[in-house]
Design a protein around this motif. Structure first.
Motif, PDB file in Angstrom:
ATOM      1  N   LEU A 132      -5.582   9.245   8.435  1.00  0.00           N
ATOM      2  CA  LEU A 132      -5.656   8.225   9.473  1.00  0.00           C
ATOM      3  C   LEU A 132      -5.754   8.876  10.844  1.00  0.00           C
ATOM      4  N   PHE A 133      -4.997   9.937  11.044  1.00  0.00           N
ATOM      5  CA  PHE A 133      -5.081  10.690  12.298  1.00  0.00           C
ATOM      6  C   PHE A 133      -6.461  11.327  12.449  1.00  0.00           C
ATOM      7  N   LYS A 134      -7.016  11.807  11.353  1.00  0.00           N
ATOM      8  CA  LYS A 134      -8.339  12.423  11.375  1.00  0.00           C
ATOM      9  C   LYS A 134      -9.420  11.395  11.723  1.00  0.00           C
ATOM     10  N   GLU A 135      -9.209  10.135  11.311  1.00  0.00           N
ATOM     11  CA  GLU A 135     -10.151   9.065  11.639  1.00  0.00           C
ATOM     12  C   GLU A 135      -9.875   8.438  12.998  1.00  0.00           C
ATOM     13  N   LYS A 136      -8.951   8.994  13.738  1.00  0.00           N
ATOM     14  CA  LYS A 136      -8.578   8.529  15.073  1.00  0.00           C
ATOM     15  C   LYS A 136      -7.978   7.128  15.046  1.00  0.00           C
ATOM     16  N   PHE A 137      -7.106   6.886  14.090  1.00  0.00           N
ATOM     17  CA  PHE A 137      -6.327   5.652  13.971  1.00  0.00           C
ATOM     18  C   PHE A 137      -7.196   4.401  13.965  1.00  0.00           C
ATOM     19  N   ASN A 138      -8.153   4.386  13.083  1.00  0.00           N
ATOM     20  CA  ASN A 138      -9.007   3.219  12.904  1.00  0.00           C
ATOM     21  C   ASN A 138      -8.198   2.104  12.241  1.00  0.00           C
ATOM     22  N   VAL A 139      -8.215   0.918  12.818  1.00  0.00           N
ATOM     23  CA  VAL A 139      -7.415  -0.198  12.313  1.00  0.00           C
ATOM     24  C   VAL A 139      -7.923  -0.679  10.958  1.00  0.00           C
ATOM     25  N   ASN A 140      -9.186  -0.559  10.684  1.00  0.00           N
ATOM     26  CA  ASN A 140      -9.767  -1.024   9.424  1.00  0.00           C
ATOM     27  C   ASN A 140      -9.732   0.035   8.324  1.00  0.00           C
ATOM     28  N   SER A 141      -8.987   1.072   8.522  1.00  0.00           N
ATOM     29  CA  SER A 141      -8.937   2.161   7.556  1.00  0.00           C
ATOM     30  C   SER A 141      -8.075   1.787   6.355  1.00  0.00           C
ATOM     31  N   THR A 142      -8.496   2.208   5.178  1.00  0.00           N
ATOM     32  CA  THR A 142      -7.692   1.967   3.983  1.00  0.00           C
ATOM     33  C   THR A 142      -6.433   2.839   3.976  1.00  0.00           C
ATOM     34  N   TYR A 143      -6.442   3.914   4.732  1.00  0.00           N
ATOM     35  CA  TYR A 143      -5.254   4.757   4.835  1.00  0.00           C
ATOM     36  C   TYR A 143      -4.110   4.002   5.522  1.00  0.00           C
ATOM     37  N   LEU A 144      -4.448   3.190   6.498  1.00  0.00           N
ATOM     38  CA  LEU A 144      -3.441   2.367   7.157  1.00  0.00           C
ATOM     39  C   LEU A 144      -2.838   1.376   6.173  1.00  0.00           C
ATOM     40  N   TYR A 145      -3.667   0.789   5.328  1.00  0.00           N
ATOM     41  CA  TYR A 145      -3.165  -0.155   4.325  1.00  0.00           C
ATOM     42  C   TYR A 145      -2.278   0.553   3.304  1.00  0.00           C
ATOM     43  N   ALA A 146      -2.623   1.768   2.955  1.00  0.00           N
ATOM     44  CA  ALA A 146      -1.788   2.538   2.027  1.00  0.00           C
ATOM     45  C   ALA A 146      -0.417   2.822   2.635  1.00  0.00           C
ATOM     46  N   ILE A 147      -0.392   3.156   3.910  1.00  0.00           N
ATOM     47  CA  ILE A 147       0.881   3.386   4.596  1.00  0.00           C
ATOM     48  C   ILE A 147       1.693   2.098   4.657  1.00  0.00           C
ATOM     49  N   LEU A 148       1.035   0.982   4.935  1.00  0.00           N
ATOM     50  CA  LEU A 148       1.740  -0.293   4.986  1.00  0.00           C
ATOM     51  C   LEU A 148       2.303  -0.690   3.630  1.00  0.00           C
ATOM     52  N   ILE A 149       1.563  -0.465   2.580  1.00  0.00           N
ATOM     53  CA  ILE A 149       2.043  -0.778   1.229  1.00  0.00           C
ATOM     54  C   ILE A 149       3.291   0.036   0.909  1.00  0.00           C
ATOM     55  N   MET A 150       3.244   1.324   1.197  1.00  0.00           N
ATOM     56  CA  MET A 150       4.403   2.166   0.921  1.00  0.00           C
ATOM     57  C   MET A 150       5.588   1.784   1.817  1.00  0.00           C
ATOM     58  N   SER A 151       5.327   1.386   3.048  1.00  0.00           N
ATOM     59  CA  SER A 151       6.400   0.959   3.954  1.00  0.00           C
ATOM     60  C   SER A 151       7.068  -0.309   3.450  1.00  0.00           C
ATOM     61  N   PHE A 152       6.278  -1.275   3.006  1.00  0.00           N
ATOM     62  CA  PHE A 152       6.859  -2.503   2.473  1.00  0.00           C
ATOM     63  C   PHE A 152       7.657  -2.231   1.199  1.00  0.00           C
ATOM     64  N   THR A 153       7.212  -1.294   0.415  1.00  0.00           N
ATOM     65  CA  THR A 153       7.970  -0.922  -0.784  1.00  0.00           C
ATOM     66  C   THR A 153       9.332  -0.352  -0.398  1.00  0.00           C
ATOM     67  N   PHE A 154       9.363   0.517   0.608  1.00  0.00           N
ATOM     68  CA  PHE A 154      10.636   1.061   1.085  1.00  0.00           C
ATOM     69  C   PHE A 154      11.546  -0.044   1.615  1.00  0.00           C
ATOM     70  N   LEU A 155      10.965  -0.992   2.356  1.00  0.00           N
ATOM     71  CA  LEU A 155      11.766  -2.081   2.903  1.00  0.00           C
ATOM     72  C   LEU A 155      12.340  -2.972   1.809  1.00  0.00           C
ATOM     73  N   ILE A 156      11.556  -3.240   0.788  1.00  0.00           N
ATOM     74  CA  ILE A 156      12.054  -4.039  -0.331  1.00  0.00           C
ATOM     75  C   ILE A 156      13.195  -3.313  -1.022  1.00  0.00           C
ATOM     76  N   PHE A 157      13.068  -2.018  -1.178  1.00  0.00           N
ATOM     77  CA  PHE A 157      14.144  -1.245  -1.805  1.00  0.00           C
ATOM     78  C   PHE A 157      15.407  -1.253  -0.950  1.00  0.00           C
ATOM     79  N   LEU A 158      15.264  -1.253   0.356  1.00  0.00           N
ATOM     80  CA  LEU A 158      16.436  -1.244   1.220  1.00  0.00           C
ATOM     81  C   LEU A 158      17.168  -2.574   1.241  1.00  0.00           C
ATOM     82  N   PHE A 159      16.416  -3.684   1.268  1.00  0.00           N
ATOM     83  CA  PHE A 159      17.033  -4.973   1.493  1.00  0.00           C
ATOM     84  C   PHE A 159      17.301  -5.799   0.247  1.00  0.00           C
ATOM     85  N   PHE A 160      16.647  -5.504  -0.869  1.00  0.00           N
ATOM     86  CA  PHE A 160      16.867  -6.267  -2.089  1.00  0.00           C
ATOM     87  C   PHE A 160      17.480  -5.353  -3.147  1.00  0.00           C
TER      88      PHE A 160
END
Length: 85
Positions: free
Chosen positions: A56-84
């Protein structure tokens, strides 16, 4: 590479969420498969966000990048593990 990282992120998230909300040791075969796969999944939990952030850094933080979606998916997984628990 983009789709591979996205699909692996989805797979890892589904694996950990399934292990959290489903009794995996109810059946011996499912428990054995889980025990075989947990170490590679732990490695991917930590490696995939780092790899995604690098690309994502190499692509200069493109909002439509699939790498951003991968990071968001993993972040939501961490949040679900923390709160549930």
């Amino acid at each position: 590479m983009k789709k591979t990282i996205l699909y692996l992120s989805i797979l890892v998230s589904l694996f950990w969420l399934a292990s959290r909300f489903i009794n995996i040791y109810q059946f011996a075969l499912v428990g054995a498969i889980f025990e075989i796969l947990w170490l590679p999944m732990i490695l991917m939990v930590f490696c995939l966000p780092v790899i995604s952030f690098y690309y994502l850094f190499k692509e200069k933080f493109n909002v439509n990048s699939t790498y951003l979606y991968a990071i968001l998916i993993m972040s939501f997984t961490f949040l679900i593990f923390l709160f549930f628990k």
